[in-house]
Design a protein around this motif. Structure first.
Motif, PDB file in Angstrom:
ATOM      1  N   GLY A   3       0.827  -1.005   0.080  1.00  0.00           N
ATOM      2  CA  GLY A   3       0.093   0.053   0.151  1.00  0.00           C
ATOM      3  C   GLY A   3       0.974   1.330   0.015  1.00  0.00           C
ATOM      4  N   LEU A   4       0.431   2.188  -0.571  1.00  0.00           N
ATOM      5  CA  LEU A   4       1.141   3.526  -0.699  1.00  0.00           C
ATOM      6  C   LEU A   4       0.026   4.486  -0.108  1.00  0.00           C
ATOM      7  N   TYR A   5       0.727   5.174   1.169  1.00  0.00           N
ATOM      8  CA  TYR A   5      -0.058   6.326   1.526  1.00  0.00           C
ATOM      9  C   TYR A   5       0.859   7.570   1.616  1.00  0.00           C
ATOM     10  N   ILE A   6      -0.012   8.697   1.336  1.00  0.00           N
ATOM     11  CA  ILE A   6       0.548   9.893   1.104  1.00  0.00           C
ATOM     12  C   ILE A   6      -0.209  10.965   2.095  1.00  0.00           C
ATOM     13  N   HIS A   7       0.598  11.570   3.032  1.00  0.00           N
ATOM     14  CA  HIS A   7      -0.126  12.313   3.982  1.00  0.00           C
ATOM     15  C   HIS A   7      -0.155  13.925   3.392  1.00  0.00           C
ATOM     16  N   ILE A   8      -1.306  14.482   3.288  1.00  0.00           N
ATOM     17  CA  ILE A   8      -1.623  15.928   2.880  1.00  0.00           C
ATOM     18  C   ILE A   8      -1.947  16.596   4.317  1.00  0.00           C
ATOM     19  N   PRO A   9      -1.113  17.301   4.697  1.00  0.00           N
ATOM     20  CA  PRO A   9      -1.534  17.822   6.292  1.00  0.00           C
ATOM     21  C   PRO A   9      -2.160  19.234   6.404  1.00  0.00           C
ATOM     22  N   CYS A  18      -8.991  16.843  16.727  1.00  0.00           N
ATOM     23  CA  CYS A  18      -7.893  15.956  15.822  1.00  0.00           C
ATOM     24  C   CYS A  18      -6.557  15.957  16.344  1.00  0.00           C
ATOM     25  N   ALA A  19      -5.994  14.760  16.421  1.00  0.00           N
ATOM     26  CA  ALA A  19      -4.762  14.660  17.115  1.00  0.00           C
ATOM     27  C   ALA A  19      -3.979  14.388  15.825  1.00  0.00           C
ATOM     28  N   PHE A  20      -4.243  14.210  14.536  1.00  0.00           N
ATOM     29  CA  PHE A  20      -3.388  13.875  13.500  1.00  0.00           C
ATOM     30  C   PHE A  20      -2.675  15.106  13.242  1.00  0.00           C
ATOM     31  N   TYR A  21      -1.245  14.874  12.667  1.00  0.00           N
ATOM     32  CA  TYR A  21      -0.579  16.025  12.242  1.00  0.00           C
ATOM     33  C   TYR A  21      -1.137  16.836  10.967  1.00  0.00           C
ATOM     34  N   SER A  22      -1.256  18.197  11.210  1.00  0.00           N
ATOM     35  CA  SER A  22      -1.860  19.032  10.240  1.00  0.00           C
ATOM     36  C   SER A  22      -1.416  20.493  10.344  1.00  0.00           C
ATOM     37  N   THR A  23      -1.395  21.279   9.610  1.00  0.00           N
ATOM     38  CA  THR A  23      -1.148  22.636   9.403  1.00  0.00           C
ATOM     39  C   THR A  23      -2.166  23.404   8.397  1.00  0.00           C
ATOM     40  N   ILE A 262       4.295   1.898   2.274  1.00  0.00           N
ATOM     41  CA  ILE A 262       5.107   2.971   2.324  1.00  0.00           C
ATOM     42  C   ILE A 262       4.346   4.121   2.472  1.00  0.00           C
ATOM     43  N   GLY A 263       4.836   5.084   3.537  1.00  0.00           N
ATOM     44  CA  GLY A 263       4.121   6.309   3.597  1.00  0.00           C
ATOM     45  C   GLY A 263       5.039   7.465   3.189  1.00  0.00           C
ATOM     46  N   LEU A 264       4.552   8.477   2.655  1.00  0.00           N
ATOM     47  CA  LEU A 264       5.122   9.479   2.078  1.00  0.00           C
ATOM     48  C   LEU A 264       4.748  10.926   2.816  1.00  0.00           C
ATOM     49  N   GLY A 265       5.660  11.730   3.012  1.00  0.00           N
ATOM     50  CA  GLY A 265       5.078  13.051   3.652  1.00  0.00           C
ATOM     51  C   GLY A 265       5.419  13.301   5.045  1.00  0.00           C
ATOM     52  N   ALA A 266       5.264  14.417   5.538  1.00  0.00           N
ATOM     53  CA  ALA A 266       5.415  14.773   6.657  1.00  0.00           C
ATOM     54  C   ALA A 266       4.478  13.950   7.735  1.00  0.00           C
ATOM     55  N   ALA A 267       5.200  13.259   8.690  1.00  0.00           N
ATOM     56  CA  ALA A 267       4.573  12.457  10.066  1.00  0.00           C
ATOM     57  C   ALA A 267       4.015  10.956   9.339  1.00  0.00           C
ATOM     58  N   SER A 275      11.045  -3.861   9.530  1.00  0.00           N
ATOM     59  CA  SER A 275      11.173  -2.493  10.327  1.00  0.00           C
ATOM     60  C   SER A 275      10.091  -1.406  10.183  1.00  0.00           C
ATOM     61  N   ARG A 276       9.887  -0.411  11.090  1.00  0.00           N
ATOM     62  CA  ARG A 276       9.142   0.630  10.848  1.00  0.00           C
ATOM     63  C   ARG A 276       9.837   1.920  10.826  1.00  0.00           C
ATOM     64  N   SER A 277       9.446   2.776  10.081  1.00  0.00           N
ATOM     65  CA  SER A 277       9.936   4.122  10.037  1.00  0.00           C
ATOM     66  C   SER A 277       8.991   5.364   9.869  1.00  0.00           C
ATOM     67  N   TRP A 278       9.312   6.568  10.302  1.00  0.00           N
ATOM     68  CA  TRP A 278       8.280   7.550  10.377  1.00  0.00           C
ATOM     69  C   TRP A 278       8.879   8.854   9.981  1.00  0.00           C
ATOM     70  N   ASN A 279       8.539   9.729   9.353  1.00  0.00           N
ATOM     71  CA  ASN A 279       9.017  11.022   8.752  1.00  0.00           C
ATOM     72  C   ASN A 279       8.777  11.901   9.978  1.00  0.00           C
ATOM     73  N   VAL A 280       9.614  12.870   9.888  1.00  0.00           N
ATOM     74  CA  VAL A 280       9.356  13.967  11.031  1.00  0.00           C
ATOM     75  C   VAL A 280       7.964  14.585  10.838  1.00  0.00           C
ATOM     76  N   ALA A 281       7.194  14.937  11.821  1.00  0.00           N
ATOM     77  CA  ALA A 281       6.137  15.497  11.940  1.00  0.00           C
ATOM     78  C   ALA A 281       6.065  17.159  11.822  1.00  0.00           C
ATOM     79  N   ASP A 282       6.675  17.575  10.813  1.00  0.00           N
ATOM     80  CA  ASP A 282       7.020  18.911  10.762  1.00  0.00           C
ATOM     81  C   ASP A 282       7.071  19.301   9.262  1.00  0.00           C
ATOM     82  N   ILE A 283       6.293  20.099   8.927  1.00  0.00           N
ATOM     83  CA  ILE A 283       6.230  20.336   7.256  1.00  0.00           C
ATOM     84  C   ILE A 283       7.522  21.040   6.930  1.00  0.00           C
ATOM     85  N   GLN A 284       7.942  21.817   7.505  1.00  0.00           N
ATOM     86  CA  GLN A 284       9.098  22.801   7.266  1.00  0.00           C
ATOM     87  C   GLN A 284      10.517  21.772   7.370  1.00  0.00           C
TER      88      GLN A 284
END
Length: 375
Positions: A3-9, A18-23, A262-267, A275-284
């Motif tokens: 699966g491919l997940y793309i996070h649009i914050p 809401c506790a999900f990362y957003s901006t 695969i997860g793409l994008g912030a958070a 293994s498990r990995s996670w992108n930084v939860a900060d858009i900048q």
């Protein structure tokens, strides 16, 4: 298949629960989309024909429908280029008030075949309490627009357990949801999670938001939900999810059945079985790192015990249950031994080589899962 997940914050405004990362930094959308495309190229895993076999694609958020149609087209050009787009299910999360004929037509053109909308409730006062942008009427209007555009797989989210909400209020929300005849419904109890606006409001008492937890009423609400949904022909295939036959969420089911993603994008999180990995939860930070050709992520290796525990807390959420024979022998023995008390108490049942939560067990699922964890 993966699966491919793309996070649009991006969100126009934040909902208080809401506790999900957003901006709300909407002005950063194009730079972020460019970074997503670059991350795809950095991480694309290709097989012999130059493409990756994707079973599902999911655009979540945040509010993915805050992207322009041009930005969506750019994303899908890169998805096709890097991964190939032979996915059977392609989902986008949308706000009801973002749904227009033009937007829906572009989604269909891009191959999106499933839409998930956050209705939450059909009571406008409760929508206002949550700081939702849409009205109850806009949910029905959005469903009609999507149907006219050719969408035959629509999911809506519902929420219960509001302050002062009665059982009859909740029954009315369920009836209105059923009247839309959507293919899928996800329903959750309102939680006050640390880090949310609602949590801070309750903690500081800036607003008189009283959260008198009535666990018995919430239990009754869940009972009513199960009864009304199943009586209307929906499968209760996961603790919080209901689907008409053939319309289970393939993407979310992959999380519960130990399928890589695969997860793409912030958070965004990724999982490859080892293994498990996670992108930084900060858009900048995310954009700056990707622009330098670096992936801003942390990673942890998954040992045998962690993998077993993950299987317990995901597979048991589903009506398919946990397939004992997929576990290593030592974990099979451990799991069956620990399950004995739950089987005798009627919280679990054994169906061939599967352990499945009973109706009674659904209400104490966290306790059952904790009891099967390897320590």
């Amino acid at each position: 298949m993966a699966g491919l997940y793309i996070h649009i914050p991006f969100c126009k405004s934040r909902c208080i629960y809401c506790a999900f990362y957003s901006t709300v930094s909407i002005d950063k959308r194009q730079r972020y989309v460019d970074a997503l495309c670059k991350e795809m190229e950095m991480r694309g895993t290709r097989n012999v024909d130059g493409k990756m076999n994707l079973d599902t694609i999911y655009l979540g958020g945040g509010t993915p429908s805050q992207l322009s149609t041009g930005q969506l087209r750019q994303l899908f050009i890169y998805i096709n280029k890097v991964f190939g787009n032979n996915a059977k299910e392609i989902t986008i999360e949308m706000n009801p008030d973002d749904v227009t004929k033009e937007y829906a037509d572009v989604l269909r053109e891009l191959g999106v075949n499933r839409v998930s909308m956050g209705a939450q409730t059909f009571d406008n006062k409760r929508l206002h309490f949550l700081h939702r942008r849409h009205t109850s009427q806009q949910v029905a209007e959005a469903v009609n627009i999507l149907r006219e555009a050719g969408f035959r797989n629509i999911s809506i989210d519902l929420m219960y357990g509001f302050p002062n909400e009665t059982l009859e209020d909740w029954k009315q929300d369920i009836r209105k949801a059923l009247s839309l005849e959507v293919e899928h419904v996800s329903a959750y109890c309102l939680m006050i999670e640390e880090g949310t606006v609602l949590y801070e409001q309750v903690k500081s008492e800036k607003r008189k938001v009283k959260r008198e937890r009535n666990e018995e009423v919430e239990r009754q609400m869940y009972e009513v939900l199960i009864d009304q949904m199943t009586e209307s022909g929906y499968e209760h295939y996961e603790i919080s999810n209901f689907a008409k036959p053939g319309f289970r969420s393939r993407h979310n089911s992959s999380y519960w059945h130990d399928v890589p993603y695969i997860g793409l994008g912030a958070a965004a999180h990724s999982y490859d079985l080892k293994s498990r990995s996670w992108n930084v939860a900060d858009i900048q930070q995310y954009m700056m790192a990707i622009e330098k050709g670096e992936r801003p992520a942390e990673q942890e290796e998954i040992d045998e015990e962690t993998h077993y525990n993950d299987c317990i807390t995901t597979a048991l959420r589903t009506s398919d249950g946990l397939v004992i024979t997929t576990l290593k022998e030592k974990f099979q023995r451990y799991c069956l031994k620990e399950a004995e008390r739950f089987l005798s108490d009627g919280l679990l049942r054994k169906e061939g080589n599967r352990l499945v939560l009973t109706r009674k067990g659904l209400f104490v699922s966290d306790m059952v899962m904790s009891g099967l964890i390897y320590v």
